[in-house]
Design a protein around this motif. Structure first.
Motif: not given
Length: 117
Positions: A12-18
Motif C-alpha cells: 500500500t502507499e506509504k502514508l503517515a505511520h504505515y
C-alpha cells in the motif's frame, strides 16, 4: 498445518505511520502469549489507501479464498452494532478485524483510538 510455512505480501502507499511493502507469515506467534495466531489481511479496493495482497502460491491462494468464506460466517464473525457510549477493547494480534465502509456522510462520526501495552 497447511499454512504454517507460508507468507503473504501486502502493498500500500506509504502514508503517515504505515504503508509500503511487507511480508507476513500466515501463522505467527502472539508476542506475549506465544500462542499461534492467524495473520490474514484482505485486499482493500478503495481510492483512499488501497491494499494489494500478493500470494505467490496457487495452493495458498485457494486455501485463503476458502478460509475467507468461513471467516464471514456468523459462527466465526462478530459484527458489533454500535450504540452511543460503547467502548470496544480488542487484542489486535488475536483478532482479525475490519470495518464496513462509512457511507453516511450526513451522520456525525467520531472515532478515537488508544494503544495499551
Amino acid at each position: 498445518a497447511l499454512l504454517e510455512d507460508h507468507s503473504i505480501e501486502y502493498e500500500t502507499e506509504k502514508l503517515a505511520h504505515y504503508g509500503g511493502h511487507i511480508s507476513q507469515k500466515v501463522i505467527a506467534k502472539h508476542p506475549f502469549t506465544l500462542k499461534k495466531i492467524l495473520r490474514l489481511g484482505e485486499e482493500v479496493y478503495t481510492e483512499f489507501n488501497p491494499v494489494k495482497r500478493i500470494i505467490k502460491s496457487e495452493n495458498l491462494k485457494n486455501i485463503v479464498l476458502k478460509l475467507e468464506v468461513d471467516l464471514y460466517k456468523p459462527s466465526y464473525c462478530y459484527a458489533h452494532e454500535w450504540k452511543k457510549g460503547d467502548l470496544l477493547l480488542v487484542d489486535n494480534y488475536s483478532l482479525l478485524h475490519g470495518r464496513e465502509p462509512f457511507t453516511n456522510f450526513e451522520k456525525k462520526r467520531h472515532i478515537r483510538r488508544i494503544q495499551i501495552r
